[in-house]
Structures are given as structure tokens and as C-alpha cells.
Motif scaffolding. Structure first.
Motif, PDB file in Angstrom:
ATOM      1  N   THR A   1       1.230  -1.302  -0.389  1.00 21.49           N
ATOM      2  CA  THR A   1       0.043  -0.107  -0.249  1.00 21.49           C
ATOM      3  C   THR A   1       1.051   1.064  -0.085  1.00 21.49           C
ATOM      4  OG1 THR A   1      -0.286   0.171   2.503  1.00 21.49           O
ATOM      5  CG2 THR A   1      -1.591  -0.915   1.075  1.00 21.49           C
ATOM      6  N   PHE A   2       0.696   2.550  -0.483  1.00 20.25           N
ATOM      7  CA  PHE A   2       1.469   3.512  -0.794  1.00 20.25           C
ATOM      8  C   PHE A   2       1.444   4.099   0.914  1.00 20.25           C
ATOM      9  CE2 PHE A   2      -0.920   3.984  -4.906  1.00 20.25           C
ATOM     10  CZ  PHE A   2       0.361   4.734  -5.148  1.00 20.25           C
ATOM     11  N   PHE A   3       3.096   5.371   1.155  1.00 14.55           N
ATOM     12  CA  PHE A   3       2.631   5.169   2.289  1.00 14.55           C
ATOM     13  C   PHE A   3       4.104   6.031   2.313  1.00 14.55           C
ATOM     14  CE2 PHE A   3       6.942   2.351   0.845  1.00 14.55           C
ATOM     15  CZ  PHE A   3       7.642   2.817   1.422  1.00 14.55           C
ATOM     16  N   TRP A   4       4.399   7.027   2.960  1.00  8.94           N
ATOM     17  CA  TRP A   4       5.171   8.049   3.191  1.00  8.94           C
ATOM     18  C   TRP A   4       6.654   7.770   3.904  1.00  8.94           C
ATOM     19  CZ3 TRP A   4       4.778  12.805   1.200  1.00  8.94           C
ATOM     20  CH2 TRP A   4       3.423  13.265   0.201  1.00  8.94           C
ATOM     21  N   GLY A   5       7.254   8.290   3.592  1.00 10.49           N
ATOM     22  CA  GLY A   5       9.284   7.991   4.946  1.00 10.49           C
ATOM     23  C   GLY A   5       9.786   7.436   3.698  1.00 10.49           C
TER      24      GLY A   5
ATOM     25  N   MET B   1       8.738   2.856 -13.891  1.00 11.81           N
ATOM     26  CA  MET B   1       7.738   2.484 -13.190  1.00 11.81           C
ATOM     27  C   MET B   1       7.898   0.957 -12.187  1.00 11.81           C
ATOM     28  SD  MET B   1       5.887  -1.587 -15.111  1.00 11.81           S
ATOM     29  CE  MET B   1       7.269  -2.477 -14.537  1.00 11.81           C
ATOM     30  N   LEU B   2       9.319   0.659 -12.152  1.00  9.18           N
ATOM     31  CA  LEU B   2       9.895  -0.619 -11.097  1.00  9.18           C
ATOM     32  C   LEU B   2       9.792   0.506 -10.273  1.00  9.18           C
ATOM     33  CD1 LEU B   2      12.044  -2.917 -13.178  1.00  9.18           C
ATOM     34  CD2 LEU B   2       9.956  -3.401 -11.941  1.00  9.18           C
ATOM     35  N   SER B   3      10.326   1.908 -10.054  1.00 10.97           N
ATOM     36  CA  SER B   3      10.588   2.921  -8.515  1.00 10.97           C
ATOM     37  C   SER B   3       8.871   2.720  -8.152  1.00 10.97           C
ATOM     38  CB  SER B   3      10.862   4.015  -9.471  1.00 10.97           C
ATOM     39  OG  SER B   3      12.611   4.152  -9.900  1.00 10.97           O
ATOM     40  N   VAL B   4       8.065   3.485  -9.476  1.00 16.12           N
ATOM     41  CA  VAL B   4       7.019   3.234  -8.472  1.00 16.12           C
ATOM     42  C   VAL B   4       5.965   2.366  -7.357  1.00 16.12           C
ATOM     43  CG1 VAL B   4       4.339   3.971  -9.121  1.00 16.12           C
ATOM     44  CG2 VAL B   4       6.528   5.203 -10.350  1.00 16.12           C
ATOM     45  N   MET B   5       6.546   0.899  -8.298  1.00 22.56           N
ATOM     46  CA  MET B   5       5.835  -0.002  -7.610  1.00 22.56           C
ATOM     47  C   MET B   5       6.996   0.328  -6.081  1.00 22.56           C
ATOM     48  SD  MET B   5       5.811  -3.011 -10.645  1.00 22.56           S
ATOM     49  CE  MET B   5       6.220  -4.019  -9.935  1.00 22.56           C
ATOM     50  N   SER B   6       7.705   0.799  -5.998  1.00 23.68           N
ATOM     51  CA  SER B   6       8.056   0.888  -3.985  1.00 23.68           C
ATOM     52  C   SER B   6       6.733   1.705  -3.104  1.00 23.68           C
ATOM     53  CB  SER B   6       9.536   1.582  -4.199  1.00 23.68           C
ATOM     54  OG  SER B   6       8.924   2.927  -4.342  1.00 23.68           O
ATOM     55  N   TYR B   7       5.705   2.031  -3.885  1.00 23.81           N
ATOM     56  CA  TYR B   7       5.001   2.122  -3.109  1.00 23.81           C
ATOM     57  C   TYR B   7       5.197   3.316  -1.616  1.00 23.81           C
ATOM     58  CZ  TYR B   7       1.542  -1.354  -4.950  1.00 23.81           C
ATOM     59  OH  TYR B   7       0.834  -1.846  -5.345  1.00 23.81           O
TER      60      TYR B   7
ATOM     61  N   LEU C   1       5.333   7.174  -1.691  1.00 23.41           N
ATOM     62  CA  LEU C   1       4.193   8.313  -2.116  1.00 23.41           C
ATOM     63  C   LEU C   1       5.316   9.872  -2.723  1.00 23.41           C
ATOM     64  CD1 LEU C   1       1.137   9.048  -0.032  1.00 23.41           C
ATOM     65  CD2 LEU C   1       1.204   8.909  -2.378  1.00 23.41           C
ATOM     66  N   GLY C   2       6.293   9.464  -1.966  1.00 23.65           N
ATOM     67  CA  GLY C   2       7.513  11.024  -1.980  1.00 23.65           C
ATOM     68  C   GLY C   2       7.886  10.573  -3.293  1.00 23.65           C
ATOM     69  N   ILE C   3       8.015   9.241  -3.118  1.00 26.16           N
ATOM     70  CA  ILE C   3       8.084   8.848  -5.197  1.00 26.16           C
ATOM     71  C   ILE C   3       7.484   8.942  -6.857  1.00 26.16           C
ATOM     72  CG2 ILE C   3       9.398   6.804  -6.995  1.00 26.16           C
ATOM     73  CD1 ILE C   3      10.904   5.979  -3.912  1.00 26.16           C
ATOM     74  N   PHE C   4       6.299   8.478  -5.906  1.00 26.47           N
ATOM     75  CA  PHE C   4       5.213   8.350  -6.863  1.00 26.47           C
ATOM     76  C   PHE C   4       5.155  10.396  -7.041  1.00 26.47           C
ATOM     77  CE2 PHE C   4       0.751   9.148  -7.493  1.00 26.47           C
ATOM     78  CZ  PHE C   4       0.571   8.444  -8.657  1.00 26.47           C
ATOM     79  N   ILE C   5       4.771  10.884  -6.451  1.00 26.23           N
ATOM     80  CA  ILE C   5       4.352  12.337  -6.805  1.00 26.23           C
ATOM     81  C   ILE C   5       5.748  12.800  -7.438  1.00 26.23           C
ATOM     82  CG2 ILE C   5       4.174  14.487  -5.696  1.00 26.23           C
ATOM     83  CD1 ILE C   5       2.929  13.335  -3.105  1.00 26.23           C
TER      84      ILE C   5
END
Length: 159
Positions: free
Chosen positions: A48-52, A121-127, A129-133
């Protein structure tokens, strides 16, 4: 052997006898574990998405929970997302160029763009939120810069 009748709402429990070949085989086969498997928080994969900053992205020990390395990872995915947008408008084959050279050039640029897209895509799959944003903002910034560059070059061509 007669089949047993089961009530439709009762779960059917099939037990494997201790002398069954299936049971003997499952007892003989140990479950493999990776040599570097640990139960600390860095090796757990989030679903799931997480911060940190405690994220594992692309490589086992990167960014390794260090704030400076996490900021570098954010900058890395931002630049990759911008680069993907720039490679999407790579100039087409020039009229005087050899079709083979032009085709190979375009195929190479396309291959590079796809490789970068899969890394993002693989980076975003770390879930994280900072990377996604940062990936989304990088794509948006790259798209804006590409469209601005195209509009600017079109304006200079008409003058």
C-alpha cells in the motif's frame, strides 16, 4: 470407496493421510529462503502507499533509509520522467538520411525511452508516495517543457 455426502454449506475438508506420498514429499522438501532474507523493516515490501524515507527502490540497499539518498532518489526519478517526455518527441527521420540509419536511430531512441519508462515504473512500484509524486510531477514538467519547446520552435519557423 463410496463418495461421502456433504451438506452444500459445510466446507469440505480433505485430509492427507500421514502415509500419503503427497504428505511425505512435502515433509522432505525444505522451503528455500534467500541468503540475505532478514525480517527488518527495510526488507519488507509494502503493498500500500506509504510516506517516508525508509524505502527500497530498484536496488537492495538504495536509498537505505538515509535522507540524502532518498532526496537523490526523488531527483533521479524526476529527471527520468522528464527525459521520457523529451525522448517522446525525438525528431523524425530526415529526408536525406538513409532509411536504415534513420530507422535504427529511431528504434534505439524508442528502446532507450522504454527502458527509462520501465525503470520509472519499477520505482513507483515501491509504493512510496514521495516517489510517486515526483514521477507524476516530472512527467508533467517534461510534458510542459516539450510542448513549450515545440510551440517556441513553431513560432520561430513562421517568423
Amino acid at each position: 470407496m463410496m463418495p461421502t455426502k456433504h451438506h452444500p454449506q459445510e466446507p469440505q475438508n480433505e485430509k492427507v493421510s500421514p502415509t500419503s506420498p503427497l504428505n511425505k514429499m512435502s515433509q522432505d522438501m525444505p522451503m528455500p529462503m534467500p541468503a540475505n532474507a532478514t525480517m527488518n523493516h527495510m526488507s519488507m515490501m509494502h503493498m500500500t502507499f506509504f510516506w517516508g524515507k525508509d524505502v527500497v527502490m530498484l536496488f537492495n540497499a538504495w536509498p537505505n533509509g538515509k535522507l540524502g539518498m532518498y532526496i537523490l532518489a526523488l531527483a533521479f526519478v524526476f529527471v527520468l520522467a522528464v527525459a521520457i517526455e523529451f525522448f517522446s518527441v525525438f525528431p523524425t527521420i530526415k529526408t536525406g538520411a538513409s532509411p536504415i540509419v534513420g530507422g535504427l536511430t529511431q528504434a534505439s531512441v524508442y528502446g532507450l525511452r522504454m527502458a527509462l519508462a520501465y525503470i520509472v515504473m519499477l520505482s513507483v512500484m515501491s509504493y512510496n508516495l514521495g516517489i510517486f509524486i515526483f514521477v507524476v510531477v516530472g512527467h508533467a514538467a517534461g510534458f510542459f517543457l516539450v510542448k513549450y519547446w515545440v510551440a517556441l520552435s513553431a513560432k520561430h519557423d513562421t517568423v
